[in-house]
Structures are given as C-alpha cells and as structure tokens.
Design a protein around this motif. Structure first.
Motif, PDB file in Angstrom:
ATOM      1  N   VAL A  73       1.329   4.597   0.747  1.00  7.63           N
ATOM      2  CA  VAL A  73       0.558   5.555   1.537  1.00  7.63           C
ATOM      3  C   VAL A  73       1.504   6.468   2.299  1.00  7.63           C
ATOM      4  CG1 VAL A  73      -1.116   5.764   3.426  1.00  7.63           C
ATOM      5  CG2 VAL A  73      -1.265   3.801   1.884  1.00  7.63           C
TER       6      VAL A  73
ATOM      7  N   GLN B  96      -3.312   7.557   0.060  1.00 10.81           N
ATOM      8  CA  GLN B  96      -2.866   6.428  -0.765  1.00 10.81           C
ATOM      9  C   GLN B  96      -2.936   6.817  -2.235  1.00 10.81           C
ATOM     10  OE1 GLN B  96      -3.472   1.612  -1.398  1.00 10.81           O
ATOM     11  NE2 GLN B  96      -4.520   2.619   0.287  1.00 10.81           N
TER      12      GLN B  96
ATOM     13  N   ARG C  54     -12.383   4.783   2.875  1.00  9.69           N
ATOM     14  CA  ARG C  54     -11.686   5.608   1.871  1.00  9.69           C
ATOM     15  C   ARG C  54     -12.580   6.767   1.483  1.00  9.69           C
ATOM     16  NH1 ARG C  54      -8.017   1.584   2.292  1.00  9.69           N
ATOM     17  NH2 ARG C  54      -9.078  -0.401   2.218  1.00  9.69           N
TER      18      ARG C  54
ATOM     19  N   TYR D  21      -6.048   6.081  12.610  1.00 10.11           N
ATOM     20  CA  TYR D  21      -4.971   6.240  11.633  1.00 10.11           C
ATOM     21  C   TYR D  21      -5.560   6.898  10.388  1.00 10.11           C
ATOM     22  CZ  TYR D  21      -2.480   4.468   7.505  1.00 10.11           C
ATOM     23  OH  TYR D  21      -1.862   4.361   6.298  1.00 10.11           O
TER      24      TYR D  21
ATOM     25  N   HIS E 161      -6.785  -3.050  -4.580  1.00  5.12           N
ATOM     26  CA  HIS E 161      -7.056  -1.825  -5.332  1.00  5.12           C
ATOM     27  C   HIS E 161      -6.336  -1.899  -6.665  1.00  5.12           C
ATOM     28  CE1 HIS E 161      -8.019  -0.571  -1.273  1.00  5.12           C
ATOM     29  NE2 HIS E 161      -6.759  -0.555  -0.920  1.00  5.12           N
TER      30      HIS E 161
ATOM     31  N   LEU F  31      -8.347   4.262   9.149  1.00 11.94           N
ATOM     32  CA  LEU F  31      -8.420   2.928   9.766  1.00 11.94           C
ATOM     33  C   LEU F  31      -8.434   3.061  11.283  1.00 11.94           C
ATOM     34  CD1 LEU F  31      -6.612   2.413   6.928  1.00 11.94           C
ATOM     35  CD2 LEU F  31      -6.464   0.136   7.894  1.00 11.94           C
TER      36      LEU F  31
ATOM     37  N   HIS G 164      -5.414  -8.361   0.485  1.00  7.30           N
ATOM     38  CA  HIS G 164      -5.158  -8.819   1.848  1.00  7.30           C
ATOM     39  C   HIS G 164      -6.390  -8.521   2.697  1.00  7.30           C
ATOM     40  CE1 HIS G 164      -3.192  -4.651   3.127  1.00  7.30           C
ATOM     41  NE2 HIS G 164      -4.507  -4.583   3.103  1.00  7.30           N
TER      42      HIS G 164
ATOM     43  N   ARG H  71       0.879  -1.167   0.000  1.00  9.60           N
ATOM     44  CA  ARG H  71       0.000   0.000   0.000  1.00  9.60           C
ATOM     45  C   ARG H  71       0.919   1.219   0.000  1.00  9.60           C
ATOM     46  NH1 ARG H  71      -2.885  -3.731  -0.882  1.00  9.60           N
ATOM     47  NH2 ARG H  71      -4.888  -4.235   0.083  1.00  9.60           N
TER      48      ARG H  71
ATOM     49  N   ASP I 134      -7.274   7.375   3.346  1.00 11.74           N
ATOM     50  CA  ASP I 134      -7.572   6.146   4.079  1.00 11.74           C
ATOM     51  C   ASP I 134      -7.819   6.497   5.539  1.00 11.74           C
ATOM     52  OD1 ASP I 134      -7.195   4.040   2.208  1.00 11.74           O
ATOM     53  OD2 ASP I 134      -5.021   4.155   2.431  1.00 11.74           O
TER      54      ASP I 134
ATOM     55  N   HIS J  76      -9.501  -7.223   0.330  1.00 11.95           N
ATOM     56  CA  HIS J  76      -9.616  -6.035  -0.521  1.00 11.95           C
ATOM     57  C   HIS J  76      -8.337  -5.823  -1.299  1.00 11.95           C
ATOM     58  CE1 HIS J  76      -8.281  -4.845   3.509  1.00 11.95           C
ATOM     59  NE2 HIS J  76      -7.579  -3.871   2.941  1.00 11.95           N
TER      60      HIS J  76
ATOM     61  N   HIS K 236      -7.579  -7.805   7.074  1.00 10.50           N
ATOM     62  CA  HIS K 236      -7.111  -7.568   8.441  1.00 10.50           C
ATOM     63  C   HIS K 236      -8.282  -7.235   9.352  1.00 10.50           C
ATOM     64  CE1 HIS K 236      -7.221  -3.581   6.610  1.00 10.50           C
ATOM     65  NE2 HIS K 236      -6.203  -3.888   5.831  1.00 10.50           N
TER      66      HIS K 236
HETATM   67  O1  GTQ Z   1      -5.671  -0.138   1.634  1.00 12.17           O
HETATM   68  O2  GTQ Z   1      -5.606  -1.982   2.737  1.00 12.17           O
HETATM   69  O3  GTQ Z   1      -3.568   3.229   4.552  1.00 12.17           O
HETATM   70  O4  GTQ Z   1      -4.120  -2.171   4.820  1.00 12.17           O
HETATM   71  C1  GTQ Z   1      -3.130   1.199   5.692  1.00 12.17           C
HETATM   72  C2  GTQ Z   1      -3.280  -0.166   5.748  1.00 12.17           C
HETATM   73  C3  GTQ Z   1      -4.390   1.236   3.651  1.00 12.17           C
HETATM   74  C4  GTQ Z   1      -5.330  -0.801   2.615  1.00 12.17           C
HETATM   75  C5  GTQ Z   1      -3.695   1.887   4.642  1.00 12.17           C
HETATM   76  C6  GTQ Z   1      -3.988  -0.828   4.760  1.00 12.17           C
HETATM   77  C7  GTQ Z   1      -4.552  -0.121   3.704  1.00 12.17           C
END
Ligand code: GTQ
Length: 359
Positions: free
Chosen positions: A82, A105, A124, A101, A159, A173, A116, A80, A171, A157, A118
C-alpha cells in the motif's frame, strides 16, 4: 486580582512578572503539572483548528509509483502493498485526516495478501481492475470497479487476485481514531488464505435485497452483515433519483451506505457516501466537522476548499479537512465516493454541519 502595590510590595515590571511565572511553570513542570491559562484557548477553540490541510492526489501520478512498488516488493513480502496517502499537514503520521488513514493498495494477478485481523475497521473502494477478491469472515467477495467493500473490526480478511490484471483499491481505516483510544489489537491467521464457510456473494443474497434471515439480530461487532455494495446498484440509485426531485444545493444527490438491518453506518467508526453531482452544477459552500476523504468514480469536478483549488478526475483522491468550506463545480456528471468519521461524531453528539451556503 493583583493586590494594590504598597511600600512592602513594589510594582513589578511586566518582564519581572513574566519571569516569575516562567520560573513557576518550570518548577511545577518537574512535578508533571502545567498551567491551563497559558493554553486554554488553544485547547477549547471556537471552531475546529485542524492541522489537516486540503490535498489532492492525481491517480495518474500515483499509479506510476504503484507500478514501481510492484517491482520492488511482492504482496506476500509486504503483507499489504500500500502507498499511504499522507496529509501534507500531518506528515509522518500515516494520516489523511486527524482521525483516518487512507492508502492505495495493489495486488497483481496470482498474488495473495495473507489473512489477518485487527481492531481497526477497514473499507475499500475499488478503483482499477475486475475480478480480484477479498475474503471477510469466511466469505469471498469478487470486486469490480466502484464496489464498496467493508472489513469490520476483528474480522479475518485476506485479498487475492485470480484475474489477469492488476487490481488497485482505496483503503480507508480508522487507524488514528483507534490509536487515540489506545485500543489497537491485531493478529495473523495461521492460514495465508482463510477457509471459506459460505459461497461467493452469500451476504448480498441474504442481506442486500431488503430482506434478512428471519431470526437475524444485529451482531455484537455493530457492523453490517452486508459487506459488499456493488457499484451497479449504487449507480442505479444515484442516476435514477434525478427523476424524483432537485439535487441538494450543497450536496447534489447524496446517499449514505447503510447497515440494512439497523439503518446505521456499515461500521461504527466510519461512514461512507456516494453522491451524484449533475453536469453544470456548482454547489453552495458546505462545511462539516468530519474531515472527509473523496474519490472520484465518474466525471470531473473543480474543487474549491478555502483558498485551495484543484480539478479532480476519475480515480483521483482528495481530502477536505474538518470545517473547511468547500464547493464543487461540475463539468461532466460526477460521481464521488467519500468516507469520514461522521458516525463517531454523531454517536458522541459532536457532529455539526453548515448547509446555509454562508460560511
Ligand atoms: O488490507 O488489511 O491499507 O491491514 C492498511 C492496513 C490495508 C488490509 C491497509 C491493513 C490493510
């Protein structure tokens, strides 16, 4: 109570008392104990005392760094790509508020950010570009500026960008919240891009028109089955609402994004909001116990937070800490997107706000 001094217990000086206590603390410290009375008032404060401070990121400035980053590393290598928006009061913690957080991105035409999943929920807000996609749980969503897209906990997910322009999004989180609970799990998919199980836009058709499949019941992950909220619809509501009444003096015309099946937040840990602040409005001071991240979609606002003042223009991001009183002075009709941990605080009966206009 201190016992009265007698011949056998001579009065001790404050220094001697302090030294005796410190020696005691040092001794019990070796057995993993500490005296509450030395820190009670730092632990149980009258109002929130956040290390998070008000901060503002100019998109113009950050955008130049994003371009440099795209020259330095591919989305493939980075997984990612970012730039984390680090709160100046919380440097090194990848935190924009104590619980959340945020990052910007970027994905270039032809790039893929591999699949991946989590425990952390992600949201977004699309800031730049048109036509890149996020696939969530077997469904692809094509993204446009202003769209709000969710990636609920433990959904795969990835991208990608099939358009001919870079795409940049904000982003958000719940990384710090999940870390505080020691509940982080993550795994990669075997496939860079997940297999699609439904056509593009399927969830908007099934859940985004005030209807739902007849046998639908809420999913165990407590997340909305609708995971794309197109900006065109949000905008229509915000501007259309003006005909129906006056704006709230603190919040303007403010709506929250909902899970259409429950009326709750789109994901259990983060709430997301959009508000229209009409041109010329100066809001009354407002404070709430959820530190909140804002992004400007339209217009220009002067933001006053305690003693900090800045002007935010489209695509700028700013953060208001928990319980920081703030006002907005609006130049052009302004649309602000925001997100916070409010649903968590509400679920735990912790959320407070002050809309009296007095702080
Ligand atoms: O797009 O899955 O800014 O896993 C930080 C961790 C984005 C993402 C982030 C992430 C993602």
């Amino acid at each position: 109570m201190t016992p009265p001094a007698t011949a056998s217990t001579p009065t001790r000086s404050p220094e001697a008392i302090r030294a005796e206590r410190e020696a005691f603390y040092a001794r019990i410290g070796q057995d993993n104990l500490a005296p509450l009375w030395e820190q009670l008032h730092n632990l149980v404060t009258k109002t929130p005392t956040s290390a998070c401070v008000p901060a503002h990121w100019s998109y113009n400035q950050v955008r130049a760094y994003i371009t440099e980053a795209t020259d330095l590393i591919t989305a493939q290598e980075a997984e990612r790509r970012v730039l984390i928006l680090e709160n100046p009061g919380l440097r090194g913690k990848a935190a924009i508020t104590t619980s959340l957080y945020a990052g910007l991105q970027c994905i270039l035409p032809g790039e893929v950010a591999r699949a991946h999943r989590h425990s952390q929920s992600a949201l977004r807000l699309i800031l730049e570009g048109d036509g890149a996609y996020t696939s969530v749980n077997g469904e692809k969503t094509i993204m446009r500026r202003g769209d709000f897209v969710t990636t609920p906990s433990w959904t795969f997910h990835d991208h990608g960008n099939d358009s001919d322009k870079p795409m940049v999004w904000l982003d958000g989180l719940d990384v710090q919240l999940v870390a505080a609970l020691d509940a982080s799990f993550a795994e990669s998919s075997n496939d860079d891009q997940q297999a699609l199980q439904r056509p593009v836009g399927d969830s908007v058709l099934r859940y985004g028109n005030g209807m739902a499949p007849v046998d639908w019941t809420p999913a165990p992950n407590k997340a909305s089955p609708l995971f794309c909220y197109p900006y065109a619809r949000t905008r229509e509501s915000l501007f259309g609402m003006q005909a129906g009444g006056q704006p709230d003096p603190c919040l303007g015309y403010k709506l929250r994004y909902i899970d259409p099946l429950t009326g709750g937040a789109p994901m259990p840990t983060m709430g997301a909001y959009a508000q229209l602040l009409p041109r010329g409005m100066t809001t009354l001071p407002y404070q709430c116990s959820s530190g909140t991240v804002f992004a400007v979609l339209e217009g220009e606002v002067d933001v006053q937070v305690n003693d900090t003042r800045f002007t935010a223009v489209p695509n700028d991001v700013f953060v208001i800490p928990s319980w920081a009183a703030h006002t907005f002075s609006v130049r052009d009709d302004a649309v602000l997107f925001s997100f916070s941990d409010r649903p968590v605080q509400e679920a735990l009966a912790l959320y407070r706000e002050n809309r009296s206009g007095r702080v």
